[in-house]
Design a protein around this motif. Structure first.
Motif, PDB file in Angstrom:
ATOM      1  N   VAL A 194       0.850  -1.184   0.000  1.00 14.26           N
ATOM      2  CA  VAL A 194       0.000   0.000   0.000  1.00 14.26           C
ATOM      3  C   VAL A 194       0.887   1.237   0.000  1.00 14.26           C
ATOM      4  O   VAL A 194       1.841   1.338   0.774  1.00 14.26           O
ATOM      5  CB  VAL A 194      -0.951  -0.003   1.221  1.00 14.26           C
ATOM      6  N   ARG A 195       0.560   2.198  -0.897  1.00 21.13           N
ATOM      7  CA  ARG A 195       1.355   3.419  -1.008  1.00 21.13           C
ATOM      8  C   ARG A 195       0.695   4.602  -0.327  1.00 21.13           C
ATOM      9  O   ARG A 195       1.376   5.505   0.144  1.00 21.13           O
ATOM     10  CB  ARG A 195       1.600   3.748  -2.481  1.00 21.13           C
ATOM     11  N   GLY A 196      -0.637   4.629  -0.327  1.00 21.19           N
ATOM     12  CA  GLY A 196      -1.332   5.750   0.287  1.00 21.19           C
ATOM     13  C   GLY A 196      -2.744   5.861  -0.236  1.00 21.19           C
ATOM     14  O   GLY A 196      -3.254   4.956  -0.899  1.00 21.19           O
ATOM     15  N   LEU A 197      -3.369   7.004   0.058  1.00 16.56           N
ATOM     16  CA  LEU A 197      -4.740   7.259  -0.355  1.00 16.56           C
ATOM     17  C   LEU A 197      -4.758   8.272  -1.489  1.00 16.56           C
ATOM     18  O   LEU A 197      -4.057   9.284  -1.430  1.00 16.56           O
ATOM     19  CB  LEU A 197      -5.557   7.805   0.815  1.00 16.56           C
ATOM     20  N   LEU A 198      -5.568   7.982  -2.516  1.00 20.07           N
ATOM     21  CA  LEU A 198      -5.665   8.866  -3.673  1.00 20.07           C
ATOM     22  C   LEU A 198      -7.121   9.132  -4.011  1.00 20.07           C
ATOM     23  O   LEU A 198      -7.990   8.274  -3.807  1.00 20.07           O
ATOM     24  CB  LEU A 198      -5.002   8.224  -4.899  1.00 20.07           C
ATOM     25  N   CYS A 199      -7.384  10.316  -4.574  1.00 19.66           N
ATOM     26  CA  CYS A 199      -8.715  10.588  -5.094  1.00 19.66           C
ATOM     27  C   CYS A 199      -8.933   9.705  -6.324  1.00 19.66           C
ATOM     28  O   CYS A 199      -7.980   9.144  -6.884  1.00 19.66           O
ATOM     29  CB  CYS A 199      -8.876  12.071  -5.439  1.00 19.66           C
ATOM     30  N   THR A 200     -10.167   9.580  -6.722  1.00 21.06           N
ATOM     31  CA  THR A 200     -10.509   8.700  -7.835  1.00 21.06           C
ATOM     32  C   THR A 200      -9.767   9.089  -9.118  1.00 21.06           C
ATOM     33  O   THR A 200      -9.265   8.225  -9.839  1.00 21.06           O
ATOM     34  CB  THR A 200     -12.029   8.722  -8.081  1.00 21.06           C
ATOM     35  N   GLN A 201      -9.678  10.384  -9.393  1.00 19.62           N
ATOM     36  CA  GLN A 201      -9.023  10.829 -10.619  1.00 19.62           C
ATOM     37  C   GLN A 201      -7.538  10.465 -10.628  1.00 19.62           C
ATOM     38  O   GLN A 201      -7.022   9.961 -11.635  1.00 19.62           O
ATOM     39  CB  GLN A 201      -9.197  12.344 -10.817  1.00 19.62           C
ATOM     40  N   CYS A 202      -6.837  10.717  -9.544  1.00 17.91           N
ATOM     41  CA  CYS A 202      -5.401  10.414  -9.490  1.00 17.91           C
ATOM     42  C   CYS A 202      -5.160   8.910  -9.511  1.00 17.91           C
ATOM     43  O   CYS A 202      -4.236   8.437 -10.177  1.00 17.91           O
ATOM     44  CB  CYS A 202      -4.766  11.057  -8.257  1.00 17.91           C
ATOM     45  N   ASN A 203      -5.989   8.161  -8.814  1.00 17.32           N
ATOM     46  CA  ASN A 203      -5.846   6.710  -8.810  1.00 17.32           C
ATOM     47  C   ASN A 203      -6.072   6.146 -10.215  1.00 17.32           C
ATOM     48  O   ASN A 203      -5.319   5.291 -10.682  1.00 17.32           O
ATOM     49  CB  ASN A 203      -6.831   6.089  -7.814  1.00 17.32           C
ATOM     50  N   THR A 204      -7.087   6.652 -10.913  1.00 17.56           N
ATOM     51  CA  THR A 204      -7.378   6.214 -12.276  1.00 17.56           C
ATOM     52  C   THR A 204      -6.234   6.586 -13.212  1.00 17.56           C
ATOM     53  O   THR A 204      -5.824   5.781 -14.061  1.00 17.56           O
ATOM     54  CB  THR A 204      -8.701   6.829 -12.765  1.00 17.56           C
ATOM     55  N   ALA A 205      -5.709   7.802 -13.056  1.00 21.08           N
ATOM     56  CA  ALA A 205      -4.608   8.251 -13.910  1.00 21.08           C
ATOM     57  C   ALA A 205      -3.395   7.330 -13.773  1.00 21.08           C
ATOM     58  O   ALA A 205      -2.796   6.932 -14.781  1.00 21.08           O
ATOM     59  CB  ALA A 205      -4.218   9.692 -13.567  1.00 21.08           C
ATOM     60  N   LEU A 206      -3.031   6.971 -12.550  1.00 19.55           N
ATOM     61  CA  LEU A 206      -1.892   6.064 -12.358  1.00 19.55           C
ATOM     62  C   LEU A 206      -2.158   4.719 -13.015  1.00 19.55           C
ATOM     63  O   LEU A 206      -1.272   4.137 -13.648  1.00 19.55           O
ATOM     64  CB  LEU A 206      -1.599   5.858 -10.871  1.00 19.55           C
ATOM     65  N   GLY A 207      -3.375   4.237 -12.881  1.00 17.20           N
ATOM     66  CA  GLY A 207      -3.733   2.963 -13.498  1.00 17.20           C
ATOM     67  C   GLY A 207      -3.654   3.022 -15.004  1.00 17.20           C
ATOM     68  O   GLY A 207      -3.119   2.110 -15.654  1.00 17.20           O
ATOM     69  N   LEU A 208      -4.172   4.104 -15.597  1.00 15.46           N
ATOM     70  CA  LEU A 208      -4.132   4.239 -17.047  1.00 15.46           C
ATOM     71  C   LEU A 208      -2.700   4.378 -17.573  1.00 15.46           C
ATOM     72  O   LEU A 208      -2.408   3.974 -18.696  1.00 15.46           O
ATOM     73  CB  LEU A 208      -4.972   5.442 -17.491  1.00 15.46           C
ATOM     74  N   LEU A 209      -1.822   4.939 -16.739  1.00 14.81           N
ATOM     75  CA  LEU A 209      -0.402   5.052 -17.112  1.00 14.81           C
ATOM     76  C   LEU A 209       0.385   3.812 -16.684  1.00 14.81           C
ATOM     77  O   LEU A 209       1.605   3.785 -16.782  1.00 14.81           O
ATOM     78  CB  LEU A 209       0.208   6.313 -16.491  1.00 14.81           C
ATOM     79  N   LYS A 210      -0.322   2.790 -16.246  1.00 18.27           N
ATOM     80  CA  LYS A 210       0.251   1.495 -15.866  1.00 18.27           C
ATOM     81  C   LYS A 210       1.325   1.608 -14.778  1.00 18.27           C
ATOM     82  O   LYS A 210       2.309   0.897 -14.774  1.00 18.27           O
ATOM     83  CB  LYS A 210       0.793   0.761 -17.092  1.00 18.27           C
ATOM     84  N   ASP A 211       1.117   2.564 -13.849  1.00 18.67           N
ATOM     85  CA  ASP A 211       2.065   2.795 -12.741  1.00 18.67           C
ATOM     86  C   ASP A 211       3.494   2.998 -13.223  1.00 18.67           C
ATOM     87  O   ASP A 211       4.457   2.690 -12.526  1.00 18.67           O
ATOM     88  CB  ASP A 211       2.030   1.637 -11.735  1.00 18.67           C
ATOM     89  N   SER A 212       3.651   3.528 -14.437  1.00 22.49           N
ATOM     90  CA  SER A 212       4.974   3.678 -15.044  1.00 22.49           C
ATOM     91  C   SER A 212       5.504   5.101 -14.883  1.00 22.49           C
ATOM     92  O   SER A 212       4.954   6.041 -15.466  1.00 22.49           O
ATOM     93  CB  SER A 212       4.892   3.344 -16.538  1.00 22.49           C
ATOM     94  N   PRO A 213       6.599   5.274 -14.114  1.00 21.66           N
ATOM     95  CA  PRO A 213       7.209   6.605 -14.010  1.00 21.66           C
ATOM     96  C   PRO A 213       7.638   7.139 -15.381  1.00 21.66           C
ATOM     97  O   PRO A 213       7.548   8.341 -15.637  1.00 21.66           O
ATOM     98  CB  PRO A 213       8.423   6.389 -13.097  1.00 21.66           C
ATOM     99  N   GLU A 214       8.065   6.237 -16.256  1.00 24.68           N
ATOM    100  CA  GLU A 214       8.492   6.659 -17.596  1.00 24.68           C
ATOM    101  C   GLU A 214       7.312   7.239 -18.384  1.00 24.68           C
ATOM    102  O   GLU A 214       7.450   8.274 -19.049  1.00 24.68           O
ATOM    103  CB  GLU A 214       9.113   5.483 -18.361  1.00 24.68           C
ATOM    104  N   ARG A 215       6.156   6.585 -18.324  1.00 22.08           N
ATOM    105  CA  ARG A 215       4.977   7.103 -19.017  1.00 22.08           C
ATOM    106  C   ARG A 215       4.534   8.425 -18.413  1.00 22.08           C
ATOM    107  O   ARG A 215       4.131   9.344 -19.131  1.00 22.08           O
ATOM    108  CB  ARG A 215       3.821   6.102 -18.934  1.00 22.08           C
TER     109      ARG A 215
END
Length: 75
Positions: free
Chosen positions: A41-62
């Motif tokens: 577990v990394r922390g708590l995120l709002c729906t938009q930020c959580n979705t954004a990370l998922g869509l970017l496949k948790d990739s720092p490069e993306r």
């Protein structure tokens, strides 16, 4: 959940990325963000930020590529 409450207090009731407070009638709790590889577990995120990370496949490069794209295409 006690762990959720501890994270909520530690993050001062704000999203771990954008610092927004939960003020939606549709969403009543922050998403519990976690690493999909380790399960940690990394922390708590709002729906938009959580979705954004998922869509970017948790990739720092993306994410960095998206930042570069946005900065180089400012209007």
């Amino acid at each position: 959940n006690l762990d959720y409450e501890k994270m909520f207090i530690k993050q001062q009731g704000k999203c771990g990325i954008c610092s927004s407070k939960m003020n939606s009638s549709r969403y009543t709790k922050f998403a519990i963000d976690h690493c999909h590889r380790s399960g940690r577990v990394r922390g708590l995120l709002c729906t938009q930020c959580n979705t954004a990370l998922g869509l970017l496949k948790d990739s720092p490069e993306r994410l960095m590529s998206a930042i570069t794209y946005l900065e180089s295409n400012k209007i």
